[in-house]
Write a protein that holds these residues in place. Structure first.
Motif, PDB file in Angstrom:
ATOM      1  N   LEU A 143     109.964  83.406  24.734  1.00  0.00           N
ATOM      2  CA  LEU A 143     108.887  82.857  23.956  1.00  0.00           C
ATOM      3  C   LEU A 143     108.721  83.930  22.729  1.00  0.00           C
ATOM      4  O   LEU A 143     108.083  83.856  21.733  1.00  0.00           O
ATOM      5  CB  LEU A 143     107.575  82.577  24.754  1.00  0.00           C
ATOM      6  N   CYS A 144     109.059  85.256  23.197  1.00  0.00           N
ATOM      7  CA  CYS A 144     109.116  86.180  22.186  1.00  0.00           C
ATOM      8  C   CYS A 144     109.890  85.891  20.870  1.00  0.00           C
ATOM      9  O   CYS A 144     109.791  86.564  19.712  1.00  0.00           O
ATOM     10  CB  CYS A 144     109.428  87.678  22.458  1.00  0.00           C
ATOM     11  N   ARG A 145     110.886  84.709  20.998  1.00  0.00           N
ATOM     12  CA  ARG A 145     111.583  84.230  19.673  1.00  0.00           C
ATOM     13  C   ARG A 145     111.006  82.892  19.384  1.00  0.00           C
ATOM     14  O   ARG A 145     111.599  81.968  18.832  1.00  0.00           O
ATOM     15  CB  ARG A 145     112.857  84.073  20.182  1.00  0.00           C
ATOM     16  N   SER A 146     109.725  82.551  19.866  1.00  0.00           N
ATOM     17  CA  SER A 146     109.299  81.199  19.673  1.00  0.00           C
ATOM     18  C   SER A 146     108.900  80.967  18.174  1.00  0.00           C
ATOM     19  O   SER A 146     108.876  81.852  17.275  1.00  0.00           O
ATOM     20  CB  SER A 146     107.577  80.863  20.270  1.00  0.00           C
ATOM     21  N   SER A 147     109.067  79.720  17.813  1.00  0.00           N
ATOM     22  CA  SER A 147     109.065  79.758  16.248  1.00  0.00           C
ATOM     23  C   SER A 147     107.572  79.746  15.569  1.00  0.00           C
ATOM     24  O   SER A 147     107.595  79.856  14.336  1.00  0.00           O
ATOM     25  CB  SER A 147     109.606  77.989  16.031  1.00  0.00           C
ATOM     26  N   TYR A 148     106.650  79.784  16.375  1.00  0.00           N
ATOM     27  CA  TYR A 148     105.348  79.920  15.644  1.00  0.00           C
ATOM     28  C   TYR A 148     104.837  81.383  15.788  1.00  0.00           C
ATOM     29  O   TYR A 148     104.856  82.152  16.870  1.00  0.00           O
ATOM     30  CB  TYR A 148     104.356  79.247  16.491  1.00  0.00           C
ATOM     31  N   GLY A 149     104.908  82.149  14.705  1.00  0.00           N
ATOM     32  CA  GLY A 149     104.691  83.691  14.568  1.00  0.00           C
ATOM     33  C   GLY A 149     103.780  84.217  15.415  1.00  0.00           C
ATOM     34  O   GLY A 149     104.071  85.097  16.113  1.00  0.00           O
ATOM     35  N   PRO A 150     102.397  83.837  15.370  1.00  0.00           N
ATOM     36  CA  PRO A 150     101.371  84.619  15.961  1.00  0.00           C
ATOM     37  C   PRO A 150     101.558  84.491  17.507  1.00  0.00           C
ATOM     38  O   PRO A 150     101.362  85.483  18.356  1.00  0.00           O
ATOM     39  CB  PRO A 150     100.231  83.867  15.477  1.00  0.00           C
ATOM     40  N   TYR A 151     102.086  83.429  18.045  1.00  0.00           N
ATOM     41  CA  TYR A 151     102.611  83.448  19.391  1.00  0.00           C
ATOM     42  C   TYR A 151     103.520  84.333  19.802  1.00  0.00           C
ATOM     43  O   TYR A 151     103.296  85.049  20.929  1.00  0.00           O
ATOM     44  CB  TYR A 151     102.925  82.065  19.695  1.00  0.00           C
ATOM     45  N   ALA A 152     104.790  84.229  19.047  1.00  0.00           N
ATOM     46  CA  ALA A 152     106.044  85.157  19.333  1.00  0.00           C
ATOM     47  C   ALA A 152     105.597  86.723  19.498  1.00  0.00           C
ATOM     48  O   ALA A 152     105.938  87.358  20.398  1.00  0.00           O
ATOM     49  CB  ALA A 152     106.904  84.971  18.412  1.00  0.00           C
TER      50      ALA A 152
END
Ligand code: FE2
Ligand code: FE2
Length: 318
Positions: A143-152
């Motif tokens: 999830l560190c590469r998730s597409s939503y910036g603040p989440y990643a």
């Protein structure tokens, strides 16, 4: 073009961002369904961090030494911090934190099923660190590469702390396993109780997972539930051997053809029951969260009154 239809250029730009593996940021246009999916995923994650403080928090006053108490206190406090980053990430999408808490307390939003099981002995504290935080690391590193910036970006720091949690759990268990026969039996008993619920943490099997395909296409999720579950089993088997415990699954064995471990079928009915609210501790967890929320009302009121007074003073000065 109507007011509700997205500008074709904006939709294209969103698709391009995803295709190029770039991050979607709060200021960017995004489909409403993408926004709703990311809010749901981050909120469930935030709720899990906060509810997850309870099973172990229960042991802080009964830790067997000052050292263990300090470690556990720091660990539980880390989980509170994770919840706070994640609620903040949700707010960047326009979600309201009070509303999210209401949804949790009234059962309209879920948290991880694992926290509906009780921590019966101090060995459970070690097993929760080793297996529950270990499964969290497995789930969350991609999830560190998730597409939503603040989440990643939130996940990068969270994962560093989760892997530290996993190590402290393992170290606690190593200490107990080099102790008395009674301590070793406590560790084995805790492993026997937590193993299957931990495998449920990865969610339903791919054949039944409703949200996986869309979340994978949007790169909110990077691997399927079954892929992550397999990765966790393969990672954990040698650790169990080093520790000297048995994982309670007679079908667990290395499969040289697949280059992976085969393992038994999770009791999906049990998982459905726990998710539906009928696990051993569901009612207790929500009641405690509600009591804490109600008990904190005066702090929120005081903070809001202070902020209003300060804003008023600044207006007068201006
Ligand atoms: Fe956490
Ligand atoms: Fe953790």
């Amino acid at each position: 073009m109507t007011a509700t239809a997205p500008d074709a250029g904006l939709a294209e730009q969103f698709e391009r961002t995803i295709a190029r593996d770039q991050r979607v940021e709060p200021r960017d246009w995004m489909p409403e369904k993408f926004r709703a999916t990311v809010i749901r995923q981050i909120a469930q994650h935030a709720h899990s961090e906060i509810i997850g403080m309870q099973p172990e928090g229960n042991w802080i006053t009964r830790a067997p030494s000052l050292r263990r108490k300090a470690i556990l206190l720091a660990k539980v406090q880390d989980e509170a911090g994770h919840g706070l980053y994640l609620y903040s990430a949700c707010e960047t999408l326009g979600a309201d934190r009070t509303d999210l808490t209401e949804r949790l307390i009234t059962g309209r939003q879920k948290y991880s099923s694992i926290f509906n099981y009780p921590a019966l002995t101090f060995a459970d504290v070690g097993v929760i660190g080793w297996l529950v935080d270990g499964a969290a690391v497995c789930n969350q590193v991609p999830l560190c590469r998730s597409s939503y910036g603040p989440y990643a970006r939130a996940m990068i720091r969270i994962c560093k702390e989760e892997s530290f949690h996993q190590r402290q759990g393992y170290e606690l268990l190593m200490t107990m396993m080099s102790g008395t026969a009674g301590q070793r039996a406590m560790v084995q008993d805790a492993v026997d109780r937590w193993w299957w619920p931990v495998l449920m943490m990865f969610g339903p099997p791919d054949r039944e997972s409703a949200n996986t395909a869309q979340s994978m296409a949007w790169k909110i999720k990077r691997h399927t539930n079954d892929e992550l579950r397999q990765r966790f089993v393969d990672m954990t088997v040698p650790q169990a051997e080093a520790l000297g415990v048995t994982l309670p699954d007679p079908d667990l064995r290395w499969n040289p053809q697949r280059g992976a471990h085969d393992f038994g079928e999770v009791d999906w009915d049990e998982m459905k029951q726990v998710v539906a609210g009928n696990g051993p501790c569901n009612a207790e967890r929500i009641a405690q969260r509600k009591a804490a929320h109600d008990g904190g009302a005066w702090v929120r009121e005081a903070a809001a009154a202070h902020a209003a007074k300060k804003a008023g003073r600044e207006r007068t000065v201006a």
